[in-house]
Scaffold this active site. Structure first.
Site, PDB file in Angstrom:
ATOM      1  N   LYS A   1      61.105  51.627  -5.460  1.00  0.00           N
ATOM      2  CA  LYS A   1      61.113  52.190  -4.099  1.00  0.00           C
ATOM      3  C   LYS A   1      61.569  53.648  -4.117  1.00  0.00           C
ATOM      4  O   LYS A   1      60.934  54.505  -3.492  1.00  0.00           O
ATOM      5  CB  LYS A   1      62.028  51.329  -3.217  1.00  0.00           C
ATOM      6  CG  LYS A   1      62.128  51.788  -1.783  1.00  0.00           C
ATOM      7  CD  LYS A   1      62.573  50.671  -0.864  1.00  0.00           C
ATOM      8  CE  LYS A   1      64.065  50.407  -0.895  1.00  0.00           C
ATOM      9  NZ  LYS A   1      64.871  51.487  -0.300  1.00  0.00           N
ATOM     10  N   SER A   2      62.655  53.931  -4.812  1.00  0.00           N
ATOM     11  CA  SER A   2      63.177  55.310  -4.836  1.00  0.00           C
ATOM     12  C   SER A   2      62.141  56.276  -5.395  1.00  0.00           C
ATOM     13  O   SER A   2      61.922  57.366  -4.859  1.00  0.00           O
ATOM     14  CB  SER A   2      64.420  55.386  -5.729  1.00  0.00           C
ATOM     15  OG  SER A   2      65.469  54.658  -5.175  1.00  0.00           O
TER      16      SER A   2
ATOM     17  N   ARG B   1      59.834  59.517  -3.579  1.00  0.00           N
ATOM     18  CA  ARG B   1      59.866  60.871  -4.139  1.00  0.00           C
ATOM     19  C   ARG B   1      58.464  61.329  -4.568  1.00  0.00           C
ATOM     20  O   ARG B   1      58.146  62.517  -4.509  1.00  0.00           O
ATOM     21  CB  ARG B   1      60.843  60.920  -5.319  1.00  0.00           C
ATOM     22  CG  ARG B   1      62.315  60.824  -4.860  1.00  0.00           C
ATOM     23  CD  ARG B   1      63.218  60.304  -5.944  1.00  0.00           C
ATOM     24  NE  ARG B   1      64.642  60.380  -5.637  1.00  0.00           N
ATOM     25  CZ  ARG B   1      65.315  59.506  -4.867  1.00  0.00           C
ATOM     26  NH1 ARG B   1      64.688  58.490  -4.288  1.00  0.00           N
ATOM     27  NH2 ARG B   1      66.611  59.650  -4.655  1.00  0.00           N
TER      28      ARG B   1
ATOM     29  N   GLY C   1      66.533  54.817   4.916  1.00  0.00           N
ATOM     30  CA  GLY C   1      67.546  55.856   4.722  1.00  0.00           C
ATOM     31  C   GLY C   1      67.055  56.933   3.778  1.00  0.00           C
ATOM     32  O   GLY C   1      67.339  58.116   3.961  1.00  0.00           O
TER      33      GLY C   1
ATOM     34  N   SER D   1      76.009  59.619  -4.081  1.00  0.00           N
ATOM     35  CA  SER D   1      74.833  59.181  -3.329  1.00  0.00           C
ATOM     36  C   SER D   1      73.623  60.006  -3.730  1.00  0.00           C
ATOM     37  O   SER D   1      73.604  61.230  -3.550  1.00  0.00           O
ATOM     38  CB  SER D   1      75.085  59.338  -1.823  1.00  0.00           C
ATOM     39  OG  SER D   1      73.851  59.347  -1.135  1.00  0.00           O
TER      40      SER D   1
ATOM     41  N   GLN E   1      70.851  59.917  -2.289  1.00  0.00           N
ATOM     42  CA  GLN E   1      70.183  60.412  -1.083  1.00  0.00           C
ATOM     43  C   GLN E   1      70.783  61.744  -0.656  1.00  0.00           C
ATOM     44  O   GLN E   1      70.051  62.669  -0.285  1.00  0.00           O
ATOM     45  CB  GLN E   1      70.283  59.369   0.031  1.00  0.00           C
ATOM     46  CG  GLN E   1      69.511  58.101  -0.331  1.00  0.00           C
ATOM     47  CD  GLN E   1      69.501  57.072   0.770  1.00  0.00           C
ATOM     48  OE1 GLN E   1      70.124  57.245   1.812  1.00  0.00           O
ATOM     49  NE2 GLN E   1      68.784  55.985   0.546  1.00  0.00           N
TER      50      GLN E   1
ATOM     51  N   ASP F   1      72.529  48.611  -5.006  1.00  0.00           N
ATOM     52  CA  ASP F   1      71.644  47.750  -4.208  1.00  0.00           C
ATOM     53  C   ASP F   1      71.603  46.313  -4.745  1.00  0.00           C
ATOM     54  O   ASP F   1      71.098  45.415  -4.074  1.00  0.00           O
ATOM     55  CB  ASP F   1      70.227  48.325  -4.180  1.00  0.00           C
ATOM     56  CG  ASP F   1      70.161  49.634  -3.409  1.00  0.00           C
ATOM     57  OD1 ASP F   1      71.046  49.883  -2.567  1.00  0.00           O
ATOM     58  OD2 ASP F   1      69.229  50.424  -3.661  1.00  0.00           O
TER      59      ASP F   1
ATOM     60  N   LYS G   1      75.009  50.481   4.320  1.00  0.00           N
ATOM     61  CA  LYS G   1      73.605  50.268   3.910  1.00  0.00           C
ATOM     62  C   LYS G   1      72.829  49.710   5.111  1.00  0.00           C
ATOM     63  O   LYS G   1      73.273  49.828   6.241  1.00  0.00           O
ATOM     64  CB  LYS G   1      73.561  49.334   2.704  1.00  0.00           C
ATOM     65  CG  LYS G   1      74.188  49.941   1.448  1.00  0.00           C
ATOM     66  CD  LYS G   1      73.422  51.154   0.964  1.00  0.00           C
ATOM     67  CE  LYS G   1      74.053  51.797  -0.241  1.00  0.00           C
ATOM     68  NZ  LYS G   1      73.413  53.062  -0.600  1.00  0.00           N
TER      69      LYS G   1
ATOM     70  N   ARG H   1      67.519  43.065   1.509  1.00  0.00           N
ATOM     71  CA  ARG H   1      68.213  42.575   0.303  1.00  0.00           C
ATOM     72  C   ARG H   1      69.107  41.372   0.612  1.00  0.00           C
ATOM     73  O   ARG H   1      69.366  40.556  -0.267  1.00  0.00           O
ATOM     74  CB  ARG H   1      68.986  43.710  -0.365  1.00  0.00           C
ATOM     75  CG  ARG H   1      68.058  44.846  -0.815  1.00  0.00           C
ATOM     76  CD  ARG H   1      68.614  45.699  -1.905  1.00  0.00           C
ATOM     77  NE  ARG H   1      67.924  46.979  -1.944  1.00  0.00           N
ATOM     78  CZ  ARG H   1      66.745  47.200  -2.528  1.00  0.00           C
ATOM     79  NH1 ARG H   1      66.098  46.225  -3.117  1.00  0.00           N
ATOM     80  NH2 ARG H   1      66.192  48.407  -2.501  1.00  0.00           N
TER      81      ARG H   1
HETATM   82  C1  S3P Z   1      68.433  55.519  -2.891  1.00  0.00           C
HETATM   83  C2  S3P Z   1      69.766  55.718  -3.138  1.00  0.00           C
HETATM   84  C3  S3P Z   1      70.800  54.720  -2.813  1.00  0.00           C
HETATM   85  C4  S3P Z   1      70.217  53.344  -2.587  1.00  0.00           C
HETATM   86  C5  S3P Z   1      68.971  53.366  -1.737  1.00  0.00           C
HETATM   87  C6  S3P Z   1      67.915  54.260  -2.354  1.00  0.00           C
HETATM   88  C7  S3P Z   1      67.495  56.626  -3.200  1.00  0.00           C
HETATM   89  O1  S3P Z   1      71.450  55.131  -1.640  1.00  0.00           O
HETATM   90  O2  S3P Z   1      71.181  52.487  -1.994  1.00  0.00           O
HETATM   91  O3  S3P Z   1      68.451  52.062  -1.593  1.00  0.00           O
HETATM   92  O4  S3P Z   1      66.282  56.382  -3.243  1.00  0.00           O
HETATM   93  O5  S3P Z   1      67.971  57.749  -3.409  1.00  0.00           O
HETATM   94  P1  S3P Z   1      72.658  56.187  -1.699  1.00  0.00           P
HETATM   95  O6  S3P Z   1      72.162  57.296  -2.485  1.00  0.00           O
HETATM   96  O7  S3P Z   1      72.963  56.622  -0.319  1.00  0.00           O
HETATM   97  O8  S3P Z   1      73.788  55.423  -2.329  1.00  0.00           O
END
Ligand code: S3P
Length: 425
Positions: A19-20, A24, A91, A164, A166, A312, A339, A385
């Site tokens: 997913k991450s 991107r 998020g 983080s 993100q 996660d 989360k 999740r």
């Molecule tokens: C993610 C980073 C994580 C993770 C989220 C995806 C990302 O969050 O929990 O599911 O894709 O960068 P945080 O960076 O806020 O911990």
């Protein structure tokens, strides 16, 4: 949806793309020159929210089945959207896109669902504002909706209070447009997918320990991207196979990036039998096939630098700990509270409803394993999740477990229940 005990798990599967990395790939593909070709893209609701936001800014993506094409329009090619950008439940979309939008030459409003509108955005508003961004929480509560007035940015050196990815990635994406170098220093290293992908798209970026240093980019170059299976999705099958007697499964082509592989380390600490086969170093992201066999698990302590590498996976690790001998302590994981749901409170309530011996703490939980769990009605709080975690927990429990709003798994794993059922015997 209802679940009962299963006898064993056998067989092979491939989990959907990470997913991450999927998020991107769309974002950098949009900002690059030329076409980006993405293999293994996760067509879950979160990543589709990212596509939808960029299509409202003039980015054309083509779904060719196994491949997604993103027709990049260059660093300055995004068009002003004529409507609010809806990030849904995501998020990652909200925070990363804010970094990009802070530097555009137009104004935009970002929003999302009920859960997104409760999640903390001050953590990106503060550093982006230090870079010169004009970004505000519309209701003044530090959450979305966010209104962003695109501005000229300058580089900063930011000591992030949270590990983080993100937050780090929002700053780095803004830093692409900044005047001067951008540095982000984290308390512990968070996932580094942005850094890896920015490197392959031609950005000048380097990492020194928990510090990342980026120079502004005049242009990025479209790429061919191979997205590995999501270890966060594989986690549910790992846990299911470990707690179900007489199980043996093979999960092919899973991403094992060292900033994401904490679950493998913790499973080994718990005495689990997991073997990595067919390990490949890249390009881009390392992968392996995971061979998992059930066995006796023991409790462990999960804390410190490993936390961001399995953040996660903590819900399903907590469920697995109920099936282990001895006590498992999770600490330094206060991030779980912010989360998609408050994952500490929701896990403790739901595991307790199934008869587990679990105590909530300030920054984690204490799980005393070895009790037999029983079925219960589980409120998923529409957190994907949590729903998947309890489908797994139910596999070893007496009686029937009912999961409410079970379809929320579509956020990250649309075929989850089908894939789980295909392995059960
Ligand atoms: C993610 C980073 C994580 C993770 C989220 C995806 C990302 O969050 O929990 O599911 O894709 O960068 P945080 O960076 O806020 O911990």
């Amino acid at each position: 949806m209802k679940f009962t005990r299963v006898n064993s798990l056998k067989g092979e599967l491939t989990v959907p793309g990470d997913k991450s990395i999927s998020h991107r790939s769309i974002m950098l593909g949009a900002l690059a020159d030329g076409t980006t070709e993405i293999h293994g893209f996760l067509k879950g609701a979160d990543c589709l929210s990212t596509i939808s936001c960029f299509s409202k800014m003039g980015i054309v993506t083509e779904d060719k089945g196994d491949t997604i094409l993103v027709h990049g329009r260059g660093m300055r090619g995004l068009a002003r959207p004529d409507q609010v950008l809806d990030c849904g439940n995501s998020g990652t979309t909200t925070r990363l896109i804010s970094g990009i939008l802070s530097a555009q030459k137009f104004d935009v409003t970002l929003t999302g669902d009920e859960s997104i509108q409760k999640r903390p955005m001050k953590r990106i508003i503060e550093p982006l504002s230090m870079m010169g961004a004009k970004i505000e929480s519309v209701r003044g509560n530090g959450c979305a909706p966010l209104s962003i007035h695109g501005s000229a940015l300058h580089g900063i050196c930011y000591h992030s209070p949270v590990a983080s990815a993100q937050v780090k990635s929002a700053i780095l994406l803004a830093g692409l447009y900044a005047d001067g170098e951008t540095r982000v220093i984290e308390p512990y290293l968070s996932r580094d997918h942005s850094e890896r992908m920015l490197t392959s798209f031609g950005a000048d970026i380097r990492t020194e320990g928990t510090e990342v240093i980026l120079k502004p980019a005049a242009r990025l170059e479209g790429q061919k991207i191979q997205i590995p299976g999501d270890i966060s999705s594989a986690a549910f099958f790992i846990a299911a196979a470990l707690i179900t007697p007489d199980s043996e499964i093979l999960i092919r082509n899973v991403g094992i990036n060292p900033t994401r592989d904490g679950i493998l380390k913790i499973c080994r600490d718990m005495n689990a039998d997991i073997r990595l086969l067919n390990v490949k170093e890249g390009p881009g992201e390392p992968t392996a096939d995971l061979l998992i066999r059930s066995g006796k698990l023991t409790g462990t302590v999960i804390e410190g630098a490993v936390i961001p590498t399995l953040i996660d996976e903590l819900p399903v690790i907590a469920a697995m700990a109920c099936y282990a001998e001895g006590t498992t302590i999770i600490r330094d994981a206060a991030e779980l509270k912010v989360k998609e749901s408050n994952r500490i409170a929701v896990m403790v309530k739901n595991l307790s409803a199934m008869g587990a011996d679990v105590t909530e703490t300030e920054d984690g939980m204490i799980i005393r394993g070895g009790r037999t769990l029983h079925g219960a009605v589980i409120d998923s709080h529409r957190d994907h999740r949590i729903a998947m975690t309890f489908a797994v927990a139910a596999m070893g429990a007496d009686g029937e477990t009912e999961i409410l709003d079970a379809e929320c798994v579509n956020i990250s794993y649309p075929g989850f229940y089908r894939d789980l059922a295909a392995l059960t015997r």
